[in-house]
Scaffold this active site. Sequence first.
Site, PDB file in Angstrom:
ATOM      1  N   ASP A 556       0.863  -1.186   0.000  1.00 13.44           N
ATOM      2  CA  ASP A 556       0.000   0.000   0.000  1.00 13.44           C
ATOM      3  C   ASP A 556       0.910   1.249   0.000  1.00 13.44           C
ATOM      4  O   ASP A 556       2.125   1.138   0.136  1.00 13.44           O
ATOM      5  CB  ASP A 556      -0.857  -0.053   1.270  1.00 13.44           C
ATOM      6  CG  ASP A 556      -2.088   0.827   1.169  1.00 13.44           C
ATOM      7  OD1 ASP A 556      -2.205   1.607   0.219  1.00 13.44           O
ATOM      8  OD2 ASP A 556      -2.948   0.730   2.075  1.00 13.44           O
ATOM      9  N   GLU A 559       2.647   5.214  -3.798  1.00  9.36           N
ATOM     10  CA  GLU A 559       2.641   6.263  -4.846  1.00  9.36           C
ATOM     11  C   GLU A 559       3.967   7.006  -4.904  1.00  9.36           C
ATOM     12  O   GLU A 559       4.324   7.416  -6.012  1.00  9.36           O
ATOM     13  CB  GLU A 559       1.477   7.231  -4.583  1.00  9.36           C
ATOM     14  CG  GLU A 559       0.106   6.599  -4.725  1.00  9.36           C
ATOM     15  CD  GLU A 559      -0.278   5.703  -3.566  1.00  9.36           C
ATOM     16  OE1 GLU A 559       0.298   5.876  -2.473  1.00  9.36           O
ATOM     17  OE2 GLU A 559      -1.138   4.833  -3.756  1.00  9.36           O
ATOM     18  N   ASP A 633      -9.226   4.072  -1.867  1.00  8.69           N
ATOM     19  CA  ASP A 633     -10.141   4.348  -0.753  1.00  8.69           C
ATOM     20  C   ASP A 633     -11.465   4.933  -1.222  1.00  8.69           C
ATOM     21  O   ASP A 633     -11.646   6.147  -1.275  1.00  8.69           O
ATOM     22  CB  ASP A 633      -9.451   5.289   0.239  1.00  8.69           C
ATOM     23  CG  ASP A 633      -8.243   4.633   0.872  1.00  8.69           C
ATOM     24  OD1 ASP A 633      -8.094   3.394   0.732  1.00  8.69           O
ATOM     25  OD2 ASP A 633      -7.437   5.341   1.502  1.00  8.69           O
TER      26      ASP A 633
END
Length: 977
Positions: A556, A559, A633
């Site tokens: 996760d 980015e 999300d």
Amino acid sequence: MLGSGSLSTKWTTYLGLLSVLSTAFSPVFAVKEHDWKKCDQSGFCRRNRAYADHALSAISWESPYKIAPETGSFKDGQYQAIILKTINDHGETVRLPLTVSFLESGTARVTIDEEKRQKGEIELRHDSKARKERYNEAEQWVIVGGMTLDKGAKVDYEDKTQMTVKYGPSSKFEATIKFAPFSIDFKRDGASHIKFNDQGLLNIEHWRPKIDPPPEPEKKEGEQQPDKKEEAPREDDSTWWEESFGGNTDSKPRGPESVGLDISFVGYEHVFGIPSHASPLSLKQTRGGEGNYNEPYRMYNADVFEYILDSPMTLYGSIPFMQAHRKDSSVGIFWLNAAETWVDITKGKDSKNPLALGVKSKITTRTHWFSESGLLDVFVFLGPTPKDIISKYAELTGTTAMPQEFSLGYHQCRWNYVSDEDVKDVDRKMDKFNMPYDVIWLDIEYTDEKKYFTWDKHSFKDPIGMGKQLEAHGRKLVTIIDPHIKNTNNYPVVDELKSKDLAVKTKDGSIFEGWCWPGSSHWIDAFNPAAREWWKGLFKYDKFKGTMENTFIWNDMNEPSVFNGPEVTMPKDNLHHGNWEHRDVHNLNGMTFQNATYHALLSRKPGEHRRPFVLTRAFFAGSQRLGAMWTGDNTADWGYLKASIPMVLSQGIAGFPFAGADVGGFFGNPDKDLLTRWYQTGIFYPFFRAHAHIDARRREPYLTGEPYNTIIAAALRLRYSLLPSWYTAFRHAHLDGTPIIKPMFYTHPSEEAGLPIDDQFFIGNTGLLAKPVTDKDRTSVDIWIPDSEVYYDYFTYDIISAAKSKTATLDAPLEKIPLLMRGGHVFARRDIPRRSSALMKWDPYTLVVVLGNDRKAEGDLYVDDGDSFDYEKGQYIHRRFIFDANTLTSADYEGRDDASIKEGEWLKKMRTVNVEKIIVVGAPAAWKGKKTVTVESEGKTWAAAIEYNPAEKSRAAFAVVKKVGVRVGADFKIVFG
Ligand SMILES: *[C@@H]1O[C@H](CO)[C@@H](O)[C@H](O)[C@H]1NC(C)=O
């Protein structure tokens, strides 16, 4: 996973307040839009849009880019020349090397670089250590094949102003390169399809030194300012040298360096692709006007928690691959650039060419692409079918990895399962309520104070005991491991990261420090081979204690998410391995991290050769080779359920089909109807996982109560019974990039009305057509029927009649999933209900034969051990089923000779696995009264009982053979009539 500590706290307060006010109130949450740049807050976006505005409104505009023809040469399928960019009125020019490559596959590639920077003849400001070249390594990470030059490509015509190259299969493609101004017209069968620089928006911001203006003379009190001389208007250089946003300043040591180009799709009304955006499949226009966006589509991987719907704003991952479709024709382009990228889209009549040859729809879609830095590097695909362009793209960037078979099952996740006892309890309850599942997930709280590769010793006392309980039913555990490494004492992982010098650095070359879940953190630089090598070591079973063979990984925040960084990510002037600026590689960052983890899972134990499973949030072109993605999300709201379908479809056509959205919605609390409908939709996501925010109420599916529990359990069972067909669809995705769930334009490119439809889809080659209910209180859906084949309801075998408008209304009360079977297909199921996919491994198969109008049907089934790489050595079963002239045959899909396959252990065991049952839907009336069918296989012939059910009202006739008894791996022939 939510991405901001401070917002998370606010959220908690807000939610607390809300639940006091009303539990029924369903708020719509919007991302803090001002945390992310709008075009006019991004210097190069503003500059390129202004450039376009000027070019398109000027009475006479000529693009200042010209090929110097004497520099041109064509050899072995490649044209090289220098483009001269005129930079001032004195005729001064900058040299930009151009390469146009024609590839054997029929794909063309256009690359433009900058000579001074290639040679390193530029100066960087602020004593920067950054590289001087334009970033030229994106291809190293992204491209894995298809690069052989087309030696057959030849110059067909050439004069002083232009040249035409014919290339591709049977030379049906051509590229006309005009020298002044530079432009390229790509044609298929003599007609234009894609044009570069047709509008003159090509813009390569060349390197230039910063010239400080002379200091203003000091103004004395009362003195008159002398009149300034009239000066030529200057380019707006306010964003050339420095940019600030949200309190962060980007030092921009190379000044302005963006690359931009207009790409027109001549005669095409629809463009698709460039995920991920919460936007319709058919992309919207971006330059204003009713129903259009005002902002370009943006690609700059970001942790955009609480993202908004129907928006071109960037999300977590980017694939700069765009396709244009019209009736019977598809083309595409792939913009290979990993820097921040924006795309403007406008549509309109082709004014320059109102009589475009053979083009019925006269709408042309014009796109304008610009990236902050790097090469201008574009691949061109000329189709003509959707399958052609997607498979050519897959040839370049790779296909979906063959997945771990379990990963197609249901994944149960939340932030967080609080202890090993909690995990074991959920595991038991799923069984108690007859809900199959394969994987339970642990979010960040399992760690000791967010230190990855450790366990919280109080709540996870016995991870191995937990893993073993899961293993008893063939289940798996996925634990989260993120790229930020806690900056703290007594943590060997961070000590090694520092001492081995493997972290991302600041512009000064010191280790970069920022904030994420653990607080102060450093980031592994997965661009560095030594860092990937080190990362591997951390996952060994004896290093990451508490993990075992059934543990897999979730990456996760890659980015990367940096809570205190600009736009919640890293400063652009940070440095990666090789001194490339973060600016250049940002969109690749997530992929290199997932890749590091993928390779780590491959080497956990010597001799263990198993397929990794790694879920990623950030991605780029090529990430499909490494695992699955999810859409980040989302929110427990009907709008997000609806939006998930075009988002997942968009992933599929952009080469990364192993995709899903959080079932139930991450933020907030879904009501029972929404949760149920979300499960009924989620069973059709290639990646099927439920997830919830730490502040959301517990919502394991069995907590929903009746009748919901039963309805959700039925949906889960439907997914599980169809797993053989899902796995077969993954096989095709693996072979040639075929999407797993397919939008209408893909399966029916000749049906104009279907091109923009993005709320229904086919599953693989099964002919199963799903249209999930995504609206509150809806009890029916209108489904578009794309052709004149016969369609049946999946559950009742009712024949669906479509009105003239080609839509059929299907009843869909809460317990009903709108799912049709198209005539002409055969698909496989496993019908024995089990707790997990692993427990179905040796179960018999059911074949469903859905007869078409012509009483024929065809389909296939792919099976392998679902875990190892032995399929690469022929250890698989792939059957082709054909029903014709009342006879069903099964033959090897590739025509392999049985005897040529040396059977390993798994294939030997598969000898015990049969096709047990065959259901023929739409069985001919002539079968009435038939008692048996004749089965022939492996030199034997026997009779099997058949039960015929005549048609009744709207229900079609069907026949069932219950005890077929043929080996699934063997050739067979079953004669029905
Ligand atoms: C993935 O890692 C392998 C092994 O370190 C390396 O060879 C490869 O270039 C990497 N690819 C990507 C996409 O990061």
